[in-house]
Design an enzyme around this catalytic site. Structure first.
Site, PDB file in Angstrom:
ATOM      1  N   GLY A 109      35.761  44.242  48.053  1.00  0.00           N
ATOM      2  CA  GLY A 109      35.084  44.692  46.843  1.00  0.00           C
ATOM      3  C   GLY A 109      35.271  43.680  45.729  1.00  0.00           C
ATOM      4  O   GLY A 109      35.444  42.491  45.980  1.00  0.00           O
ATOM      5  N   CYS A 110      35.246  44.144  44.521  1.00  0.00           N
ATOM      6  CA  CYS A 110      35.372  43.296  43.330  1.00  0.00           C
ATOM      7  C   CYS A 110      36.618  42.421  43.430  1.00  0.00           C
ATOM      8  O   CYS A 110      37.730  42.916  43.515  1.00  0.00           O
ATOM      9  CB  CYS A 110      35.441  44.182  42.095  1.00  0.00           C
ATOM     10  SG  CYS A 110      35.772  43.292  40.573  1.00  0.00           S
TER      11      CYS A 110
END
Length: 157
Positions: free
Chosen positions: A9-10
């Site tokens: 993810g981020c």
């Protein structure tokens, strides 16, 4: 030193999460697994390049093992969520282990099986295990982003 690459993810939060562990000697965030050479953040965030936001770790294997890093990776995000972490959605936020060599591949596959069998998560792990390709470092303002800017929600920008 050895290298490990993960997509969870981020990359801002994932980098800060991994930096807390002894044996991690360097981190760089970037993009890998796609089909555009030297992509920019603006390109990757559209989801059209095929790249994942990822983190490349340099680590001392006499202090922390690859198996321990995979365990940390599973703690750092939701490996049962396909193409979505928190508020971030798209293939660029996929859960992926980008392995370098048969040993890393074997460990990654065994850890997925182990974690699934433990029943810690309510759903099966959907983490991709993919051979590492070219890792493109993200723009400098993304490196150590949380250290530079404080705690910010991913998905902004």
């Amino acid at each position: 030193m050895a290298t490990a690459i993960f997509g969870a993810g981020c990359f801002w939060g994932v980098e800060a999460f991994f930096e807390r562990f002894e044996g991690i000697t360097a981190t760089r965030v970037g993009y890998t697994g796609g089909n555009v050479e030297n992509p920019s953040y603006e390109q990757v965030k559209t989801g059209k390049t095929g790249h994942a936001e990822a983190i490349r770790l340099q680590y001392d294997p006499t202090v922390i093992t690859y198996a321990e890093l995979v365990n940390i990776f599973f703690e750092a995000h939701d490996p049962t969520s396909r193409n979505k972490q928190g508020i971030d959605e798209g293939h660029q936020y996929r859960s992926a282990i980008f392995y370098a060599g048969d040993s890393q591949k074997y460990i990654a596959e065994q850890k997925i099986k182990e974690w699934d069998e433990k029943g810690i998560f309510k759903r099966p792990i959907v983490t991709e295990v993919v051979e590492a390709g070219v890792f493109y470092e993200a723009e400098e303002y993304h490196q150590k982003y949380i250290h530079k800017n404080g705690s910010v929600a991913c998905g902004i920008g």
